[in-house]
Structure formats: structure tokens, C-alpha cells
Design an enzyme around this catalytic site. Structure first.
Site, PDB file in Angstrom:
ATOM      1  N   LYS A 117     -63.854  -0.002  13.495  1.00  0.00           N
ATOM      2  CA  LYS A 117     -64.658  -0.515  12.386  1.00  0.00           C
ATOM      3  C   LYS A 117     -64.106   0.064  11.098  1.00  0.00           C
ATOM      4  CE  LYS A 117     -68.370  -3.018  11.551  1.00  0.00           C
ATOM      5  NZ  LYS A 117     -68.920  -4.196  12.241  1.00  0.00           N
TER       6      LYS A 117
ATOM      7  N   ASP B 285     -67.917  -8.249   8.004  1.00  0.00           N
ATOM      8  CA  ASP B 285     -69.217  -7.612   8.274  1.00  0.00           C
ATOM      9  C   ASP B 285     -69.971  -7.745   6.949  1.00  0.00           C
ATOM     10  OD1 ASP B 285     -70.678  -5.755  10.362  1.00  0.00           O
ATOM     11  OD2 ASP B 285     -70.958  -4.732   8.475  1.00  0.00           O
TER      12      ASP B 285
HETATM   13  P1  NDP Z   1     -73.984 -10.292   4.982  1.00  0.00           P
HETATM   14  O1  NDP Z   1     -73.395  -9.447   3.921  1.00  0.00           O
HETATM   15  O2  NDP Z   1     -73.568 -11.704   5.108  1.00  0.00           O
HETATM   16  O3  NDP Z   1     -75.578 -10.286   4.846  1.00  0.00           O
HETATM   17  C1  NDP Z   1     -76.315  -9.118   4.867  1.00  0.00           C
HETATM   18  C2  NDP Z   1     -77.762  -9.463   4.582  1.00  0.00           C
HETATM   19  O4  NDP Z   1     -78.551  -8.296   4.774  1.00  0.00           O
HETATM   20  C3  NDP Z   1     -77.997  -9.903   3.147  1.00  0.00           C
HETATM   21  O5  NDP Z   1     -79.081 -10.789   3.094  1.00  0.00           O
HETATM   22  C4  NDP Z   1     -78.336  -8.580   2.457  1.00  0.00           C
HETATM   23  O6  NDP Z   1     -79.113  -8.727   1.270  1.00  0.00           O
HETATM   24  C5  NDP Z   1     -79.134  -7.887   3.526  1.00  0.00           C
HETATM   25  N1  NDP Z   1     -79.002  -6.434   3.383  1.00  0.00           N
HETATM   26  C6  NDP Z   1     -77.854  -5.700   3.437  1.00  0.00           C
HETATM   27  N2  NDP Z   1     -78.112  -4.400   3.224  1.00  0.00           N
HETATM   28  C7  NDP Z   1     -79.438  -4.315   3.036  1.00  0.00           C
HETATM   29  C8  NDP Z   1     -80.314  -3.243   2.787  1.00  0.00           C
HETATM   30  N3  NDP Z   1     -79.863  -1.981   2.675  1.00  0.00           N
HETATM   31  N4  NDP Z   1     -81.642  -3.531   2.675  1.00  0.00           N
HETATM   32  C9  NDP Z   1     -82.092  -4.797   2.802  1.00  0.00           C
HETATM   33  N5  NDP Z   1     -81.297  -5.863   3.035  1.00  0.00           N
HETATM   34  C10 NDP Z   1     -80.009  -5.625   3.148  1.00  0.00           C
HETATM   35  O7  NDP Z   1     -73.738  -9.480   6.352  1.00  0.00           O
HETATM   36  P2  NDP Z   1     -73.784 -10.022   7.843  1.00  0.00           P
HETATM   37  O8  NDP Z   1     -74.818 -11.074   7.969  1.00  0.00           O
HETATM   38  O9  NDP Z   1     -72.407 -10.297   8.265  1.00  0.00           O
HETATM   39  O10 NDP Z   1     -74.240  -8.707   8.628  1.00  0.00           O
HETATM   40  C11 NDP Z   1     -75.623  -8.378   8.858  1.00  0.00           C
HETATM   41  C12 NDP Z   1     -75.731  -7.386   9.987  1.00  0.00           C
HETATM   42  O11 NDP Z   1     -75.173  -7.952  11.180  1.00  0.00           O
HETATM   43  C13 NDP Z   1     -75.003  -6.052   9.797  1.00  0.00           C
HETATM   44  O12 NDP Z   1     -75.722  -5.032  10.457  1.00  0.00           O
HETATM   45  C14 NDP Z   1     -73.683  -6.282  10.531  1.00  0.00           C
HETATM   46  O13 NDP Z   1     -73.094  -5.071  10.933  1.00  0.00           O
HETATM   47  C15 NDP Z   1     -74.179  -7.082  11.706  1.00  0.00           C
HETATM   48  N6  NDP Z   1     -73.159  -7.871  12.402  1.00  0.00           N
HETATM   49  C16 NDP Z   1     -72.439  -8.825  11.741  1.00  0.00           C
HETATM   50  C17 NDP Z   1     -71.509  -9.572  12.435  1.00  0.00           C
HETATM   51  C18 NDP Z   1     -70.776 -10.702  11.786  1.00  0.00           C
HETATM   52  O14 NDP Z   1     -70.084 -11.427  12.526  1.00  0.00           O
HETATM   53  N7  NDP Z   1     -70.888 -10.922  10.492  1.00  0.00           N
HETATM   54  C19 NDP Z   1     -71.211  -9.314  13.865  1.00  0.00           C
HETATM   55  C20 NDP Z   1     -72.093  -8.357  14.482  1.00  0.00           C
HETATM   56  C21 NDP Z   1     -73.010  -7.646  13.756  1.00  0.00           C
HETATM   57  P3  NDP Z   1     -78.408  -8.463  -0.155  1.00  0.00           P
HETATM   58  O15 NDP Z   1     -77.520  -9.647  -0.380  1.00  0.00           O
HETATM   59  O16 NDP Z   1     -79.557  -8.378  -1.107  1.00  0.00           O
HETATM   60  O17 NDP Z   1     -77.647  -7.163  -0.022  1.00  0.00           O
END
Ligand code: NDP
Length: 445
Positions: free
Chosen positions: A125, A165
Site C-alpha cells: 500500500k 484508493d
Molecule cells: P474516494 O476518495 O473516492 O472517496 C472517499 C469518500 O469518503 C468521500 O466521500 C470522502 O469525503 C469520504 N471520506 C474520506 N475521508 C473521510 C473522513 N476522514 N471523514 C469522513 N468522510 C471521509 O475513496 P474510495 O471510495 O476509493 O475509498 C473509500 C474507502 O474504501 C477507503 O477506506 C479505501 O481504503 C477503501 N477501499 C477502496 C478501494 C477502491 O477500489 N477504491 C478498494 C478497497 C477498499 P470527502 O470527499 O469529503 O473527503
């Protein structure tokens, strides 16, 4: 816990200040006792000590200039945890909270998740404490180019294959891939996944994590004689994982009534209008409050809070780590929640997991429920290696098969080790056995 307590104490001592990493290790170690009793050779070969120490950890400077010419310095990370099953594989996160402990927790989880997919991929990662919010495309490009200028020397389709991510989506992967290609003078498609479909990407990769999480949820409900059809669903986040979890839940007949971002959440009792959400988030890169403004009076926006007090049958935390706490879990249980599946990595605190398990709620940990993303990345690598590209339908069918396989292997492993219905135990032991057996076979390295 005879073997595990001293091991854990040593991990705390050697990795000070890395709270999320400690939490991830503890959660795995707590479930391994039965397998260590049955397989003492894992203890003798010090498999756990070896697994908790990354094979390699890289930390590097990322200097870049903003649109006004001001210079910024960020920190880049890549933790190459385990390559025993295949090249290091795992995403890059760009978020101001990123530090070594967070990258290590994600990398550690990734080892077991990738093993569970049954695909030949190791665990790693990376990322940076860079904040992409409110940055122009040109600034994002310069940052990605600077980041890749250092990282490229550690990557390769047989060595280390990053993906996206939080904060790293198709746009960032494009800039990263472009810089890798320029520096190396190689169009090495298999070096990054999450690429655009017209330049080596896979159909359904964008959708895969969210789709996979919902498919896993459907399998859990099926094992209890239920389905997603007609269920009320709460999703946190509105990024890549959340959006495609909402899409698949809707396709399977559920009504998703809430989602969020870090500013707050919306409640839309009629069901989230996905086209509007995608337009705001994927095209405009806007805030969730805009959804309420544009959708009209019947939708409320609640600032500064998470989605968990909205009653639901199924909860899908898809935002970030430690976003669903003990009190949230109690509220969800009181509201009648039946199933919880982690789209995000470690979004549920250990205390909240306990509340769900004690209440008999089906609970799927992220390393099983969100493995569809990395599994489809491995399918992208397969297509790159054979210079082929598959249809959406074929790729989605492969994803569905993989999610069924992960579900069944967690389910049967939990039963085999005396914890029927406990997907945390099932996922940890099933993943661990695959990795530990390969480590034994490959000798002390
Ligand atoms: P994105 O950046 O596309 O989206 C993240 C979302 O979560 C946004 O809506 C963001 O809001 C919100 N968010 C992030 N940090 C915070 C916080 N501290 N408090 C509240 N809301 C928060 O990321 P992904 O959708 O790709 O990833 C989301 C999760 O899924 C992570 O844990 C990632 O590790 C996991 N994941 C992702 C994969 C992938 O293929 N993308 C695969 C496996 C797991 P804002 O825009 O306001 O920050």
C-alpha cells in the site's frame, strides 16, 4: 492467546505511534489462536513476526509547485508488505491524514485480502499526505508526476503494482501512468491498475469494490434465507466505493436512503438519485450538500455528522477507517440492522464490531467484503498480460464468482474453526493459512 500476547507487545514496542497498524494487527491476531494450536509449525517458523514486518518500506520527498509558483513538499510512502503470493499489490491514498501507520495498517490488511481473492497477488500500500481537494487539474498532474518520479524505480508488473484508493481515481492513475511511461520508455500496462479502458484498463474496475461489497452482502443474506430486495440501506461516503455500492444495491432492489461526505450526510427517503449524485461527485467534484440543494425540499442535509442514526436494514460503511463507533453500532442495532459490510478498510471500530456480533448481525470485514476491487485489478493484470480486453458482462461475472468464492471460504473456515457465522474469524484464518503455507514452502526469506 498464549502465543499472541507477547507477540503483540513486541509489535507495539517496535512500531511506536502507529495506532491504526496496531489496531489492524490486533484484530487479526485475536482470531488466530485456533489455527496456531492446530498448526504449531507456523509458530516455530515465526510466521506472524515475519508477516508483521514489511519486506520493504519506502518514504520519500515529493516536491511540487502550485499554480502560483509556490513550492510545497509532501511525503510519499510505499510499504511493500508481502510478495509471497505474487507482486506487491494495493492502492495509493492521497489524503492529509496519511502517515506510515495508516499505510502499514492498509498494507497489512491487503496481504490477507489479496490472498482471499485466490489470485496471485501479494500485499502492499502507499500514498501521500498530499490533499487533492480544491487543487486544479494542473496541480494534481504536477504532484502525480513528482510522486512517480521517485516511485517508478520500485515498481514493475512483476514487482509492485499500485492502484487507486482515497483521493486517487482515474485522473490520478492517468497522470501516474503517463509519467511512468515517459521515464521508463515502456508502455508497461501491467504496472498500474485502474487505468482508462481505452489504454489498458479493465471494464468494471471502477465499479468493482462497491459492486463486490453488495454482492458479498447479498451472499450473507442468502445464507440466512433473505435477499437485498426491498431492504433499506445506509451507505457512508460518496466516493468511488460508495457510489457503486449504491448502484448495485439499487440494481438488486434495495432502497438506499442516505450517503455522506466529510461535511455531513443527506437523507433521501425516496431513494438516492444516482445520476445526480454521480454528476455532483464524479463530474463536478462537488460537495454532498449540493445534492440536497438540487434535489429539493424532501431531502435533508445534516452538517457535521455521519449517517448511522438513519434507521436501516443494511449498513455499508464506505468512507474511511474508524468511522462507525460503538454508539453508532448500538443505534443501528436498535434500528433493526440485519447486515453490515465494510466497503471501506477498517471503518468499524473493534468495540462496534463486538456490538454487531453480540446482537447476531451478519458482519463482513473489509478484507472480505471490499476485496472485489483488488480482485478486478488482478483481472486487469491478466488482460494486460495476454493483451486482451474482456466485456463488462464477462468481467462482472468473474467478479461475482470471486465474491461468492470469498464468501464461501470465510463461511466454511469459520465453521471449521468453531465460530460459525463469524466472518471476521473466517476471513482472517482463511487468508492467513494461504499466506502462511506459501511462506513455509518458500523457506526462511
Ligand atoms: P474516494 O476518495 O473516492 O472517496 C472517499 C469518500 O469518503 C468521500 O466521500 C470522502 O469525503 C469520504 N471520506 C474520506 N475521508 C473521510 C473522513 N476522514 N471523514 C469522513 N468522510 C471521509 O475513496 P474510495 O471510495 O476509493 O475509498 C473509500 C474507502 O474504501 C477507503 O477506506 C479505501 O481504503 C477503501 N477501499 C477502496 C478501494 C477502491 O477500489 N477504491 C478498494 C478497497 C477498499 P470527502 O470527499 O469529503 O473527503
Amino acid at each position: 492467546m498464549r502465543v499472541i500476547e507477547p507477540l503483540y507487545a513486541e509489535i507495539l514496542r517496535r512500531n511506536q505511534g502507529e495506532g491504526e497498524f496496531h489496531q489492524a494487527v490486533r484484530e487479526v491476531l485475536e482470531t488466530l489462536d485456533p489455527v496456531l494450536r492446530q498448526r504449531p509449525e507456523f509458530v516455530d517458523a515465526r510466521i506472524i513476526e515475519r508477516l508483521c514486518e514489511p519486506e520493504r518500506q519506502l518514504i520519500f520527498r515529493v516536491p511540487w509547485a502550485d499554480d502560483s509558483g509556490d513550492v510545497h513538499v509532501n511525503r510519499g510512502f510505499r510499504v511493500e508488505f508481502s510478495s509471497v503470493l505474487g507482486p506487491y499489490k494495493g492502492g495509493l491514498r492521497f489524503h492529509p491524514s496519511v502517515n506510515l501507520g495508516i499505510v502499514k495498517f492498509l498494507g497489512f490488511e491487503q496481504i490477507f485480502k489479496n490472498a482471499l481473492t485466490g489470485m496471485p497477488i501479494g500485499g502492499g500500500k502507499g500514498g501521500s499526505d498530499f490533499d487533492p481537494k480544491r487543487r486544479s487539474d494542473a496541480e494534481i498532474m504536477r504532484f502525480c508526476q513528482s510522486f512517480m518520479t521517485e516511485l517508478h524505480r520500485h515498481l514493475g508488473e512483476y514487482t509492485d503494482v499500485p492502484a487507486g484508493d482515497i483521493g486517487v481515481g482515474g485522473r490520478e492513475i492517468g497522470y501516474l501512468f503517463g509519467q511512468y511511461r515517459r521515464i521508463t520508455n515502456r508502455h508497461e500496462s501491467g504496472v498500474l491498475t485502474g487505468k482508462g479502458v481505452n489504454w489498458g484498463g479493465s471494464q468494471a474496475r471502477t465499479e468493482a469494490t462497491g459492486y463486490g461489497c453488495v454482492l458479498f452482502t447479498a451472499e450473507m443474506l442468502r445464507s440466512r434465507g433473505e435477499s437485498l430486495d426491498g431492504q433499506r440501506v445506509a451507505v457512508s461516503g460518496s466516493g468511488n466505493v460508495a457510489i457503486y455500492a449504491i448502484e448495485k444495491a439499487q440494481q438488486l432492489g434495495a432502497t438506499v436512503v442516505t450517503c455522506s461526505d466529510s461535511d455531513g450526510y443527506i437523507v433521501d427517503e425516496k431513494g438516492v438519485d444516482l445520476a445526480l449524485l454521480k454528476e455532483i461527485k464524479e463530474v463536478g467534484r462537488g460537495r454532498i450538500s449540493e445534492y440536497a440543494e438540487r434535489r429539493g425540499e424532501n431531502v435533508k442535509f445534516v452538517e457535521g455528522a455521519g449517517v448511522w442514526n438513519v434507521p436501516c436494514d443494511v449498513a455499508l460503511p464506505c468512507a474511511t477507517q474508524n468511522e462507525l463507533h460503538e454508539e453508532d453500532a448500538r443505534t443501528l442495532v436498535r434500528g433493526g440492522v440485519k447486515a453490515v459490510a465494510e466497503g471501506a478498510n477498517m471503518p468499524t471500530t473493534p468495540e462496534a464490531v463486538r456490538v454487531f456480533q453480540e446482537a447476531g448481525v451478519a458482519f463482513a470485514p473489509g478484507k472480505a467484503a471490499n476485496a472485489g476491487g483488488v480482485a478486478t485489478s488482478a483481472l486487469e493484470m491478466q488482460q494486460n498480460a495476454s493483451r486482451d480486453s474482456w466485456t463488462f458482462a464477462h468481467t462482472e461475472e468473474r467478479l461475482a464468482e470471486i465474491m461468492r468464492h470469498i464468501h464461501d471460504s470465510c463461511y466454511t473456515t469459520a465453521e471449521r474453526y468453531g465460530s460459525p457465522g463469524n466472518y471476521v474469524v473466517g476471513a482472517n484464518i482463511a487468508g492467513f493459512e494461504l499466506v502462511a503455507d506459501a511462506m513455509l514452502a518458500q523457506g526462511l526469506i
